[in-house]
Design an enzyme around this catalytic site. Structure first.
Site, PDB file in Angstrom:
ATOM      1  CE1 TYR A   1      52.337 -25.713  33.578  1.00  0.00           C
ATOM      2  CE2 TYR A   1      50.101 -25.563  32.707  1.00  0.00           C
ATOM      3  CZ  TYR A   1      51.413 -25.993  32.580  1.00  0.00           C
ATOM      4  OH  TYR A   1      51.800 -26.685  31.464  1.00  0.00           O
TER       5      TYR A   1
ATOM      6  CB  THR B   1      52.087 -22.296  50.676  1.00  0.00           C
ATOM      7  OG1 THR B   1      51.496 -21.468  49.676  1.00  0.00           O
ATOM      8  CG2 THR B   1      53.291 -23.007  50.087  1.00  0.00           C
ATOM      9  CB  THR B   2      52.715 -23.276  55.741  1.00  0.00           C
ATOM     10  OG1 THR B   2      53.353 -22.108  55.224  1.00  0.00           O
ATOM     11  CG2 THR B   2      53.598 -23.897  56.808  1.00  0.00           C
TER      12      THR B   2
ATOM     13  CE  LYS C   1      51.822 -15.339  52.854  1.00  0.00           C
ATOM     14  NZ  LYS C   1      51.672 -16.798  53.059  1.00  0.00           N
TER      15      LYS C   1
END
Length: 295
Positions: free
Chosen positions: A109, A46-47, A164
Site C-alpha cells: 500500500y 499469505t496462505t 521469494k
C-alpha cells in the site's frame, strides 16, 4: 548455506467454528507435512492468512509452530508489514520464539521507492539476528524490489540471505541471478515455475501446492537437484492444472477448500475472504481427482 533447499510449504492456518486458530488441526497438519517430506515450514504468510491475525495471534502461531516442529525442519516466520516498526517487532518476536528465519514481504500500500525499500529492510535487519528472506510479490503489494536493489541489500546487509520471487517473470529472475551473482538464495514463489526457476539456480520453492501435495512438490525439487530433469518436469506438468485451480480465486481460498475436501480442517476463512464459488470448487475437485489427491 541455504536455510533450506527443496519445497517449503506456505502453510495454511486452520480456524475453528468461532474463527479462532484451531491448534489441534494445525498441529496434526504440521506433522503431516513433515511426514510427507516437506523441507521447511513457512508460517504466518499469505496462505496462513497472516493479514487477518492480530499481533498476539500471529506471535502465538509462530511459537506453536516452532514448538510443534521441534527442529525437524526449518521454520520460517512471516513477519512483514507495511510499517517498518511493526515488521521489526514481529521479526524480533519470531527470533525469540525460536524461528530459523523470517520471510519479510515488501511494504504494501505505501508503494515505497527503491530507496525506501533499502531503508526498510536495513531497519528490520539491524534489529534481529535472524536471516531474512525478502518476499517480492508486486501483484499483491503494488511494490517491486528491483534486481539492483536486491543486489545492494545482499552485498551490504549480512543477514539478508534470500528472496521469494513471486513476480511470475522469468526475465526478472534471470536478471536477479545475474545481478546478485550467487550472494542470495532464490526460491520460486509460483508453483507453476519451480522447474524454470531452478534451471536458473533457484534453491526450490515456497509453495501453496505443498499443502495438499507435499511429497510430490518435494520430489519436483529433489529430482531436479539429483539431475533427473525429465522426472522433475513430468511432475511439474502433472500438477499444472491443479496449480491453476489453486489460484482460480485469490489464495488461500482454493487451498483452504482443498484442505477441507481432504479432511485436514474446516472451511473457515477470515473476512474479507469468502467461500469459494461453486463452479471453481468443481474445477478444483476435478483437478484433485485427476492428480490422484482426491478419491
Amino acid at each position: 548455506m541455504a536455510i533450506f533447499t527443496g519445497a517449503g510449504v506456505a502453510i495454511a492456518t486452520p480456524f475453528d467454528k468461532n474463527y479462532n486458530i484451531d491448534y489441534e488441526s494445525f498441529g496434526k497438519f504440521i506433522d503431516y507435512q513433515i511426514e510427507n517430506k516437506t523441507d521447511a515450514i513457512i508460517v504466518c504468510g499469505t496462505t496462513g492468512e497472516a493479514s487477518t491475525l492480530n499481533h498476539e495471534e500471529h506471535i502465538a502461531a509462530i511459537r506453536y509452530c516452532v514448538n510443534r516442529v521441534n527442529k525437524r525442519v526449518p521454520v520460517i516466520a512471516g513477519t512483514g508489514s507495511n510499517c517498518s516498526r511493526t515488521a521489526s517487532f514481529l521479526t524480533r518476536e519470531a527470533e525469540l520464539a525460536g524461528a530459523d528465519a523470517a520471510l519479510v514481504v515488501t511494504p504494501y500500500y505505501n508503494k515505497a521507492t527503491q530507496k525506501g525499500l533499502i531503508d526498510h529492510y536495513e531497519y528490520v535487519a539491524r534489529h534481529t539476528n535472524l536471516p531474512l528472506i525478502l518476499y517480492n510479490v508486486p501483484s499483491r503489494t503494488g511494490c517491486k524490489i528491483e534486481t539492483k536493489t536486491m543486489a545492494y541489500l545482499a552485498k551490504h546487509v549480512d543477514n539478508i540471505v534470500g528472496m521469494k520471487d513471486a513476480t511470475g517473470d522469468i526475465t526478472y529472475t534471470a536478471q536477479l541471478m545475474y545481478d546478485t551473482q550467487g550472494d542470495i538464495d532464490v526460491y520460486s514463489g509460483n508453483d507453476d515455475m519451480i522447474v524454470p526457476m531452478m534451471s536458473l539456480g533457484a534453491k526450490g520453492v515456497i509453495s501453496v501446492l505443498s499443502n495438499i501435495a507435499p511429497e510430490d512438490t518435494h520430489n519436483i525439487c529433489a529430482e531436479y537437484m539429483a539431475g533427473n530433469v525429465e522426472k522433475s518436469r513430468e511432475l511439474q506438468l502433472k500438477y499444472l492444472e491443479l496449480i491453476h485451480a489453486l489460484f482460480c480465486e485469490v489464495n488461500p481460498i482454493p487451498v483452504k477448500k482443498a484442505m477441507e475436501l481432504l479432511g485436514f480442517c474446516g472451511p473457515q476463512l477470515r473476512r474479507p475472504l469468502t467461500e469459494m464459488e461453486e463452479a471453481n470448487t468443481e474445477r478444483l475437485k476435478k483437478a484433485m481427482i485427476d492428480t490422484g489427491i482426491l478419491r
